[in-house]
Design an enzyme around this catalytic site. Sequence first.
Site, mmCIF file in Angstrom:
data_model
loop_
_atom_site.group_PDB
_atom_site.id
_atom_site.type_symbol
_atom_site.label_atom_id
_atom_site.label_comp_id
_atom_site.label_asym_id
_atom_site.label_seq_id
_atom_site.Cartn_x
_atom_site.Cartn_y
_atom_site.Cartn_z
ATOM 1 N N ARG A 65 -5.327 24.679 10.490
ATOM 2 C CA ARG A 65 -6.768 24.460 10.625
ATOM 3 C C ARG A 65 -7.607 25.476 9.875
ATOM 4 O O ARG A 65 -8.556 25.107 9.170
ATOM 5 C CB ARG A 65 -7.163 24.468 12.105
ATOM 6 N N THR A 66 -7.319 26.759 10.015
ATOM 7 C CA THR A 66 -8.178 27.765 9.392
ATOM 8 C C THR A 66 -8.123 27.624 7.869
ATOM 9 O O THR A 66 -9.153 27.615 7.191
ATOM 10 C CB THR A 66 -7.749 29.187 9.840
ATOM 11 N N ARG A 79 -5.864 36.167 5.647
ATOM 12 C CA ARG A 79 -5.109 36.157 6.913
ATOM 13 C C ARG A 79 -3.891 37.039 6.705
ATOM 14 O O ARG A 79 -3.160 36.893 5.718
ATOM 15 C CB ARG A 79 -4.685 34.746 7.306
ATOM 16 N N HIS A 118 -10.143 37.292 15.134
ATOM 17 C CA HIS A 118 -10.235 36.054 14.363
ATOM 18 C C HIS A 118 -11.688 35.582 14.491
ATOM 19 O O HIS A 118 -11.992 34.636 15.200
ATOM 20 C CB HIS A 118 -9.262 35.030 14.949
ATOM 21 N N LYS A 157 6.998 41.063 -5.929
ATOM 22 C CA LYS A 157 7.562 42.072 -6.849
ATOM 23 C C LYS A 157 7.305 43.482 -6.343
ATOM 24 O O LYS A 157 7.610 44.456 -7.019
ATOM 25 C CB LYS A 157 6.916 41.922 -8.227
HETATM 26 C C1 NCD Z 1 -5.034 30.804 16.055
HETATM 27 C C2 NCD Z 1 -4.519 31.997 15.291
HETATM 28 O O1 NCD Z 1 -3.989 31.871 14.191
HETATM 29 O O2 NCD Z 1 -4.733 33.086 15.795
HETATM 30 N N1 NCD Z 1 -4.931 29.626 15.303
HETATM 31 C C3 NCD Z 1 -6.061 29.223 14.646
HETATM 32 O O3 NCD Z 1 -6.470 29.816 13.684
HETATM 33 N N2 NCD Z 1 -6.707 28.160 15.137
HETATM 34 C C4 NCD Z 1 -4.504 30.630 17.409
HETATM 35 C C5 NCD Z 1 -3.034 30.711 17.613
HETATM 36 O O4 NCD Z 1 -2.252 30.710 16.650
HETATM 37 O O5 NCD Z 1 -2.637 30.719 18.777
#
Ligand code: NCD
Length: 322
Positions: A67-68, A118, A147, A97
């Site tokens: 999703r993100t 991320r 997040h 590398k």
């Molecule tokens: C979350 C994450 O990556 O922290 N996922 C997301 O981005 N919707 C929640 C999770 O992984 O539990």
Amino acid sequence: MQKNSSALINGNFKSKDIISLDQFSPKDIKILFSLTKKMRVITSNSKPSKLLAGKIVTLLFFEPSSRTFASFSVAVKRLGGQTIEIQNPKQTASIAKGESLKDTIRTFEAYSDAIILRHPKIRAAHFAAYASKSVPVINAGDGVGEHPTQALLDLYTIYERFNRLNNLIIVIRGDILHSRTIHSLIIGLSLYSNNTIYLLSPKSLKLPKIDSFNLLKRTKIIEISNKEEIPKNAHIWYWNRIQKERFKRIKDAEKYKNMFVLTQNLLKTYGNKQMIIMDPLPRVGEILPEIDDDPRAVYFRNQIRNGMYVRMALLALVLGKI
Ligand code: NCD
């Protein structure tokens, strides 16, 4: 170009790093949400928006994401911008590398107008924001840290339903120790008055002590470890999975997996008519599929879609010509 180095948003998003929910005030969130509302309209227009025309955004994802990643990618494109998309850089980029994160960030800083990161390490986004001198960095999840964009879309979803972000009772179930979405949501809710947050988790997965939680003095936090302690008048149930990848031994995660699973029975006993049920997803057993069609369950409905609208609005404010 020098980027805007002030950490607090303070009414001005232009060129700022978005690292933590503690950069925001209710006024900033109001600005974001009024634009978010307009993004719905832009998305349904047949003519594509030009708000990010000529802008290139790097998506650098060191951890898995559905999703993100997709919603950021779509958000840029719906506003007329373009993306450089790198998933799994440990295999596909020069990190393989032996290149450092700092050098990788400086490289994408040279090619693009913003970097969405991320990363499995807490504070990686702070580090990247410091390394990038000219383009803003947006934290799309930094290990067990925060997040922020997930919390913003969660707050928007709550606001959409209740028309306010204060005077709410929230039950949060999950791995409070490791869940970055829960950390950011707690900080977000504590920006508003008179919210009561029940944290439902086994005792060993309680809220950690980190700096951003200084704010929490303003909010009533009640840690509970039995389902009998769930208040019957909650506005929101926010269920999140046990973060098994954060455990040293997978076996330890397994033992918590089936605790406080959201079943029809639990909902009937402790729920009420006005509430909504949220989950940042992915769902890994914490909510039974029998709940999915309940009209109170918003996780496969507004909550996902709002992720795109909120990210569109945020990118427009940080990068766009508005
Ligand atoms: C979350 C994450 O990556 O922290 N996922 C997301 O981005 N919707 C929640 C999770 O992984 O539990």
